[in-house]
Design a protein around this motif. Structure first.
Motif, PDB file in Angstrom:
ATOM      1  N   THR A 165       0.872  -1.174   0.000  1.00  0.00           N
ATOM      2  CA  THR A 165       0.000   0.000   0.000  1.00  0.00           C
ATOM      3  C   THR A 165       0.906   1.220   0.000  1.00  0.00           C
ATOM      4  O   THR A 165       1.814   1.331   0.826  1.00  0.00           O
ATOM      5  N   TYR A 166       0.672   2.148  -0.937  1.00  0.00           N
ATOM      6  CA  TYR A 166       1.505   3.341  -1.097  1.00  0.00           C
ATOM      7  C   TYR A 166       0.753   4.562  -0.599  1.00  0.00           C
ATOM      8  O   TYR A 166      -0.442   4.709  -0.839  1.00  0.00           O
ATOM      9  N   TYR A 167       1.469   5.442   0.089  1.00  0.00           N
ATOM     10  CA  TYR A 167       0.887   6.630   0.708  1.00  0.00           C
ATOM     11  C   TYR A 167       1.507   7.900   0.127  1.00  0.00           C
ATOM     12  O   TYR A 167       2.612   7.880  -0.396  1.00  0.00           O
ATOM     13  N   SER A 168       0.793   9.014   0.295  1.00  0.00           N
ATOM     14  CA  SER A 168       1.261  10.281  -0.265  1.00  0.00           C
ATOM     15  C   SER A 168       2.378  10.926   0.548  1.00  0.00           C
ATOM     16  O   SER A 168       3.124  11.749   0.025  1.00  0.00           O
ATOM     17  N   SER A 169       2.498  10.592   1.831  1.00  0.00           N
ATOM     18  CA  SER A 169       3.534  11.206   2.680  1.00  0.00           C
ATOM     19  C   SER A 169       3.964  10.223   3.761  1.00  0.00           C
ATOM     20  O   SER A 169       3.377   9.148   3.919  1.00  0.00           O
ATOM     21  N   ALA A 170       4.956  10.612   4.530  1.00  0.00           N
ATOM     22  CA  ALA A 170       5.465   9.771   5.604  1.00  0.00           C
ATOM     23  C   ALA A 170       4.436   9.565   6.717  1.00  0.00           C
ATOM     24  O   ALA A 170       4.543   8.619   7.492  1.00  0.00           O
ATOM     25  N   ALA A 171       3.437  10.435   6.791  1.00  0.00           N
ATOM     26  CA  ALA A 171       2.385  10.272   7.800  1.00  0.00           C
ATOM     27  C   ALA A 171       1.528   9.042   7.517  1.00  0.00           C
ATOM     28  O   ALA A 171       0.868   8.521   8.412  1.00  0.00           O
ATOM     29  N   LYS A 172       1.530   8.562   6.277  1.00  0.00           N
ATOM     30  CA  LYS A 172       0.797   7.374   5.845  1.00  0.00           C
ATOM     31  C   LYS A 172      -0.694   7.459   6.184  1.00  0.00           C
ATOM     32  O   LYS A 172      -1.284   6.535   6.732  1.00  0.00           O
TER      33      LYS A 172
ATOM     34  N   LYS B  94       3.114   4.519  -7.277  1.00  0.00           N
ATOM     35  CA  LYS B  94       4.050   4.021  -6.272  1.00  0.00           C
ATOM     36  C   LYS B  94       4.850   5.189  -5.724  1.00  0.00           C
ATOM     37  O   LYS B  94       5.302   6.045  -6.483  1.00  0.00           O
ATOM     38  N   THR B  95       4.997   5.236  -4.412  1.00  0.00           N
ATOM     39  CA  THR B  95       5.802   6.266  -3.758  1.00  0.00           C
ATOM     40  C   THR B  95       6.808   5.586  -2.838  1.00  0.00           C
ATOM     41  O   THR B  95       6.781   4.365  -2.663  1.00  0.00           O
ATOM     42  N   SER B  96       7.661   6.355  -2.225  1.00  0.00           N
ATOM     43  CA  SER B  96       8.630   5.787  -1.289  1.00  0.00           C
ATOM     44  C   SER B  96       8.020   5.551   0.093  1.00  0.00           C
ATOM     45  O   SER B  96       8.670   4.990   0.959  1.00  0.00           O
ATOM     46  N   TYR B  97       6.771   5.934   0.289  1.00  0.00           N
ATOM     47  CA  TYR B  97       6.082   5.734   1.570  1.00  0.00           C
ATOM     48  C   TYR B  97       5.133   4.562   1.409  1.00  0.00           C
ATOM     49  O   TYR B  97       4.079   4.681   0.790  1.00  0.00           O
ATOM     50  N   SER B  98       5.513   3.406   1.955  1.00  0.00           N
ATOM     51  CA  SER B  98       4.696   2.226   1.732  1.00  0.00           C
ATOM     52  C   SER B  98       4.747   1.278   2.919  1.00  0.00           C
ATOM     53  O   SER B  98       5.624   1.363   3.774  1.00  0.00           O
ATOM     54  N   THR B  99       3.770   0.389   2.932  1.00  0.00           N
ATOM     55  CA  THR B  99       3.743  -0.745   3.866  1.00  0.00           C
ATOM     56  C   THR B  99       3.401  -1.965   3.032  1.00  0.00           C
ATOM     57  O   THR B  99       2.887  -1.850   1.920  1.00  0.00           O
ATOM     58  N   PHE B 100       3.687  -3.140   3.562  1.00  0.00           N
ATOM     59  CA  PHE B 100       3.272  -4.349   2.860  1.00  0.00           C
ATOM     60  C   PHE B 100       2.822  -5.402   3.862  1.00  0.00           C
ATOM     61  O   PHE B 100       3.218  -5.371   5.031  1.00  0.00           O
ATOM     62  N   VAL B 101       1.949  -6.280   3.403  1.00  0.00           N
ATOM     63  CA  VAL B 101       1.490  -7.400   4.203  1.00  0.00           C
ATOM     64  C   VAL B 101       1.626  -8.659   3.360  1.00  0.00           C
ATOM     65  O   VAL B 101       1.475  -8.627   2.149  1.00  0.00           O
ATOM     66  N   ILE B 102       1.932  -9.756   4.039  1.00  0.00           N
ATOM     67  CA  ILE B 102       1.977 -11.068   3.397  1.00  0.00           C
ATOM     68  C   ILE B 102       0.751 -11.830   3.879  1.00  0.00           C
ATOM     69  O   ILE B 102       0.525 -11.963   5.079  1.00  0.00           O
ATOM     70  N   ILE B 103      -0.047 -12.289   2.935  1.00  0.00           N
ATOM     71  CA  ILE B 103      -1.308 -12.949   3.240  1.00  0.00           C
ATOM     72  C   ILE B 103      -1.170 -14.429   2.910  1.00  0.00           C
ATOM     73  O   ILE B 103      -0.718 -14.785   1.820  1.00  0.00           O
ATOM     74  N   ASN B 104      -1.544 -15.292   3.844  1.00  0.00           N
ATOM     75  CA  ASN B 104      -1.562 -16.737   3.608  1.00  0.00           C
ATOM     76  C   ASN B 104      -2.953 -17.142   3.157  1.00  0.00           C
ATOM     77  O   ASN B 104      -3.945 -16.708   3.721  1.00  0.00           O
ATOM     78  N   CYS B 105      -3.052 -18.001   2.139  1.00  0.00           N
ATOM     79  CA  CYS B 105      -4.360 -18.456   1.682  1.00  0.00           C
ATOM     80  C   CYS B 105      -4.407 -19.976   1.611  1.00  0.00           C
ATOM     81  O   CYS B 105      -3.452 -20.644   1.780  1.00  0.00           O
TER      82      CYS B 105
END
Length: 81
Positions: A42-49, A70-81
């Motif tokens: 997930t990409y965000y517009s600023s460091a505040a996310k 895509k920006t440099s402010y991001s998080t990621f999650v790994i989902i198991n299915c």
């Protein structure tokens, strides 16, 4: 004989430089999706996310997708299915 020693020294130095360059880790490695997993960024517009501006998903759970930017402010999650 000197010429062979010089050539060997140059080849050794070149090989060492190549190994150093190719084994350097990237600044932001993209995690691989394992079996029965998906990764969603997930990409965000600023460091505040606080404002989402894009997402990117890949792997084995559902359809891969990408939207927004895509920006440099991001998080990621790994989902198991």
């Amino acid at each position: 004989m000197r010429r062979m020693a010089r050539r060997a020294a140059l080849l050794t130095a070149a090989a060492c430089a190549l190994v150093t360059v190719t084994t350097a880790a990237p600044a932001a490695a993209i995690p691989p999706a394992g079996p029965n997993q998906s990764v969603t960024f997930t990409y965000y517009s600023s460091a505040a996310k606080t404002t989402v501006v894009g997402e990117w998903s890949y792997g084995y759970c559902g359809e891969p997708f990408q939207w927004g930017r895509k920006t440099s402010y991001s998080t990621f999650v790994i989902i198991n299915c």
